[in-house]
Design a protein around this motif. Sequence first.
Motif, PDB file in Angstrom:
ATOM      1  N   HIS A  18     -63.386  19.007  38.602  1.00  0.00           N
ATOM      2  CA  HIS A  18     -63.232  17.798  39.670  1.00  0.00           C
ATOM      3  C   HIS A  18     -64.686  17.141  40.058  1.00  0.00           C
ATOM      4  O   HIS A  18     -64.534  16.204  40.837  1.00  0.00           O
ATOM      5  CB  HIS A  18     -62.934  18.670  40.936  1.00  0.00           C
ATOM      6  CG  HIS A  18     -61.564  19.562  40.942  1.00  0.00           C
ATOM      7  ND1 HIS A  18     -60.303  18.816  40.838  1.00  0.00           N
ATOM      8  CD2 HIS A  18     -61.392  20.866  40.970  1.00  0.00           C
ATOM      9  CE1 HIS A  18     -59.584  20.158  40.572  1.00  0.00           C
ATOM     10  NE2 HIS A  18     -60.224  21.105  40.977  1.00  0.00           N
ATOM     11  N   ARG A  97     -71.274  13.725  34.143  1.00  0.00           N
ATOM     12  CA  ARG A  97     -70.195  12.888  34.501  1.00  0.00           C
ATOM     13  C   ARG A  97     -70.646  11.789  35.306  1.00  0.00           C
ATOM     14  O   ARG A  97     -70.238  10.747  35.105  1.00  0.00           O
ATOM     15  CB  ARG A  97     -69.474  13.705  35.666  1.00  0.00           C
ATOM     16  CG  ARG A  97     -68.143  13.332  35.888  1.00  0.00           C
ATOM     17  CD  ARG A  97     -67.208  14.412  36.364  1.00  0.00           C
ATOM     18  NE  ARG A  97     -65.928  13.918  36.925  1.00  0.00           N
ATOM     19  CZ  ARG A  97     -65.702  13.546  37.955  1.00  0.00           C
ATOM     20  NH1 ARG A  97     -66.609  13.329  38.834  1.00  0.00           N
ATOM     21  NH2 ARG A  97     -64.403  13.102  38.159  1.00  0.00           N
ATOM     22  N   GLN A 157     -72.597  11.457  26.775  1.00  0.00           N
ATOM     23  CA  GLN A 157     -71.986  10.517  27.316  1.00  0.00           C
ATOM     24  C   GLN A 157     -70.336  10.351  26.895  1.00  0.00           C
ATOM     25  O   GLN A 157     -69.542   9.767  27.515  1.00  0.00           O
ATOM     26  CB  GLN A 157     -72.516   9.182  27.454  1.00  0.00           C
ATOM     27  CG  GLN A 157     -73.867   9.199  28.104  1.00  0.00           C
ATOM     28  CD  GLN A 157     -73.661   9.658  29.483  1.00  0.00           C
ATOM     29  OE1 GLN A 157     -72.974   9.155  30.374  1.00  0.00           O
ATOM     30  NE2 GLN A 157     -74.686  10.634  30.018  1.00  0.00           N
ATOM     31  N   SER A 158     -70.227  10.875  25.475  1.00  0.00           N
ATOM     32  CA  SER A 158     -68.714  10.401  25.164  1.00  0.00           C
ATOM     33  C   SER A 158     -67.736  11.293  25.967  1.00  0.00           C
ATOM     34  O   SER A 158     -66.792  10.583  26.205  1.00  0.00           O
ATOM     35  CB  SER A 158     -68.440  10.771  23.751  1.00  0.00           C
ATOM     36  OG  SER A 158     -68.409  11.798  23.187  1.00  0.00           O
ATOM     37  N   GLN A 160     -67.596  12.291  29.215  1.00  0.00           N
ATOM     38  CA  GLN A 160     -67.332  11.651  30.332  1.00  0.00           C
ATOM     39  C   GLN A 160     -66.448  10.309  30.211  1.00  0.00           C
ATOM     40  O   GLN A 160     -65.705   9.982  30.966  1.00  0.00           O
ATOM     41  CB  GLN A 160     -68.791  11.172  30.814  1.00  0.00           C
ATOM     42  CG  GLN A 160     -68.750  10.391  32.197  1.00  0.00           C
ATOM     43  CD  GLN A 160     -69.187   8.994  31.602  1.00  0.00           C
ATOM     44  OE1 GLN A 160     -68.230   7.914  31.674  1.00  0.00           O
ATOM     45  NE2 GLN A 160     -70.502   8.754  31.375  1.00  0.00           N
ATOM     46  N   PHE A 161     -66.958   9.506  29.308  1.00  0.00           N
ATOM     47  CA  PHE A 161     -66.296   8.112  28.774  1.00  0.00           C
ATOM     48  C   PHE A 161     -64.575   8.572  28.494  1.00  0.00           C
ATOM     49  O   PHE A 161     -63.906   7.844  28.973  1.00  0.00           O
ATOM     50  CB  PHE A 161     -67.069   7.711  27.506  1.00  0.00           C
ATOM     51  CG  PHE A 161     -66.269   6.435  27.155  1.00  0.00           C
ATOM     52  CD1 PHE A 161     -66.708   5.214  27.983  1.00  0.00           C
ATOM     53  CD2 PHE A 161     -65.538   6.143  25.732  1.00  0.00           C
ATOM     54  CE1 PHE A 161     -66.106   4.033  27.568  1.00  0.00           C
ATOM     55  CE2 PHE A 161     -65.050   4.880  25.628  1.00  0.00           C
ATOM     56  CZ  PHE A 161     -65.430   3.768  26.310  1.00  0.00           C
ATOM     57  N   THR A 164     -62.952   9.612  31.737  1.00  0.00           N
ATOM     58  CA  THR A 164     -62.649   8.473  32.485  1.00  0.00           C
ATOM     59  C   THR A 164     -61.406   7.606  31.920  1.00  0.00           C
ATOM     60  O   THR A 164     -60.493   6.887  32.582  1.00  0.00           O
ATOM     61  CB  THR A 164     -63.701   7.667  32.995  1.00  0.00           C
ATOM     62  OG1 THR A 164     -64.849   8.530  33.028  1.00  0.00           O
ATOM     63  CG2 THR A 164     -63.629   6.917  34.307  1.00  0.00           C
ATOM     64  N   ASN A 165     -61.687   7.596  30.912  1.00  0.00           N
ATOM     65  CA  ASN A 165     -60.632   6.383  30.118  1.00  0.00           C
ATOM     66  C   ASN A 165     -59.421   6.668  29.178  1.00  0.00           C
ATOM     67  O   ASN A 165     -58.614   5.843  28.728  1.00  0.00           O
ATOM     68  CB  ASN A 165     -61.325   5.292  29.093  1.00  0.00           C
ATOM     69  CG  ASN A 165     -62.937   5.015  29.782  1.00  0.00           C
ATOM     70  OD1 ASN A 165     -62.661   4.491  30.948  1.00  0.00           O
ATOM     71  ND2 ASN A 165     -64.031   5.259  29.394  1.00  0.00           N
ATOM     72  N   HIS A 167     -56.837  10.287  28.037  1.00  0.00           N
ATOM     73  CA  HIS A 167     -56.039  11.616  28.432  1.00  0.00           C
ATOM     74  C   HIS A 167     -56.439  12.645  27.409  1.00  0.00           C
ATOM     75  O   HIS A 167     -55.340  13.197  27.192  1.00  0.00           O
ATOM     76  CB  HIS A 167     -54.724  11.350  29.051  1.00  0.00           C
ATOM     77  CG  HIS A 167     -54.890  10.458  30.216  1.00  0.00           C
ATOM     78  ND1 HIS A 167     -54.924  10.813  31.613  1.00  0.00           N
ATOM     79  CD2 HIS A 167     -54.475   9.237  30.345  1.00  0.00           C
ATOM     80  CE1 HIS A 167     -55.073   9.847  32.283  1.00  0.00           C
ATOM     81  NE2 HIS A 167     -54.662   8.813  31.639  1.00  0.00           N
ATOM     82  N   HIS A 176     -63.721  14.278  19.109  1.00  0.00           N
ATOM     83  CA  HIS A 176     -63.674  12.796  19.206  1.00  0.00           C
ATOM     84  C   HIS A 176     -65.525  12.388  19.165  1.00  0.00           C
ATOM     85  O   HIS A 176     -65.929  11.452  18.589  1.00  0.00           O
ATOM     86  CB  HIS A 176     -63.386  12.163  20.748  1.00  0.00           C
ATOM     87  CG  HIS A 176     -63.200  10.627  20.312  1.00  0.00           C
ATOM     88  ND1 HIS A 176     -63.642  10.010  21.615  1.00  0.00           N
ATOM     89  CD2 HIS A 176     -62.809   9.860  19.617  1.00  0.00           C
ATOM     90  CE1 HIS A 176     -63.385   8.740  21.463  1.00  0.00           C
ATOM     91  NE2 HIS A 176     -63.004   8.543  20.136  1.00  0.00           N
TER      92      HIS A 176
END
Lengths: 224, 224
Positions: A18, A97, A157-158, A160-161, A164-165, A167, A176
């Motif tokens: 969360h 995050r 960072q990927s 987190q990216f 957010t972007n 599913h 990925h």
Amino acid sequence: MKTSQRILLTALTLFNRHGENGVTSVDIAMELDISPGNLYYHFKGKESMVSALMRMHEKQMQRVLVPNALDSLTAEEVMYYLYLLVDSLHVFRFFYRSPADIVEKYPLIEKPRKNILSSLHKQLSQLLTTLSHKKVLVASPSDLTLLADLLSLIITQSCQFDETNSHMDETSQRYHALSLMMVSLLPRLILSEAQQNSILEALHSHALANVTEHVPQDMFNTKE
Amino acid sequence: MKTSQRILLTALTLFNRHGENGVTSVDIAMELDISPGNLYYHFKGKESMVSALMRMHEKQMQRVLVPNALDSLTAEEVMYYLYLLVDSLHVFRFFYRSPADIVEKYPLIEKPRKNILSSLHKQLSQLLTTLSHKKVLVASPSDLTLLADLLSLIITQSCQFDETNSHMDETSQRYHALSLMMVSLLPRLILSEAQQNSILEALHSHALANVTEHVPQDMFNTKE
């Protein structure tokens, strides 16, 4: 498992799910079915849990970022190693995050966080330099620096990216990240066709499972 | 300039500098030397400022993400275009600083944010596909998707990453983003030596200034 270890493990799970902002100490106590008073006996608020988790993360990364292991890696093993790095970081992904906010909120974690990132960058630089010396990777010295920056960015960072972007589930997020690294590295790697195919096949079929251990039990033996 | 425009411009500057979390309505009023009551007359709290800024950002990106402009771009112009994208996003960089947290805090911005990111990704995919059709870029169909993901990640996340982890100034951050994209694309681009050198030279000397306009005045003509 000791109560303090159970608390940290639960906090980690909830923070990852969360975000640290979205979880209170009371949520953690309720999830564990213990009283907030009992939780407070072990950890005086979220800050001490976040700090303890950062210490665990730092220890975990120190074990993965071992320089002398790099010399003997083949191109395929390099990919496995990059996956291991993504996977290790992913265990503590709530730290990545909302990176700016969490460091401002808990200034205590800034230093260990910097240590992790600079060790990671150093390790990636050394890995790429070794490959370049072995003539497996084609890159100028300035390319090597940029590639180490790029791999650090993707590793941290990927996830987190993607969260957010899109599913993607957790496993897809890790592959990925690995695929993004490999799409940057592959045109620079001198590989036989067989090696190239086996790398593409492993990426495509998500066939790197069991390479890595998740947080092992003994990491939770931190005294509070 | 109208008061409401001055308020938005000041809010944008402060949010970019300190993060949205680190700035209150009172800070914005003080910076403008107006009373909190006057500010409240124009914007009922930070949420309405954040929403207005997101609408501006969406409009700005719509003007830059124009599909029919892509066909005629040379490899060098592609680099200029990528710089323009970084630069445009950078004007509203506070939205990308702690991406998960800001969307949770202001659910209203989630939809426009998704629109921007999906338009950006679509535009990058089309750009790369066009280059591949013209045989300027060597990439398989799955490489093209991954490269579009990678460029999106770099454009939206590298500035935040640099800000947290190093002490680059704003211009260096933008060139760093561009260099990270080019280090991934260059080995796949079919270029003459002269073209390659001119690209590397432009990257090295930070010589893309004045390609781009920052937020133009007329974007601030939003009625509140």
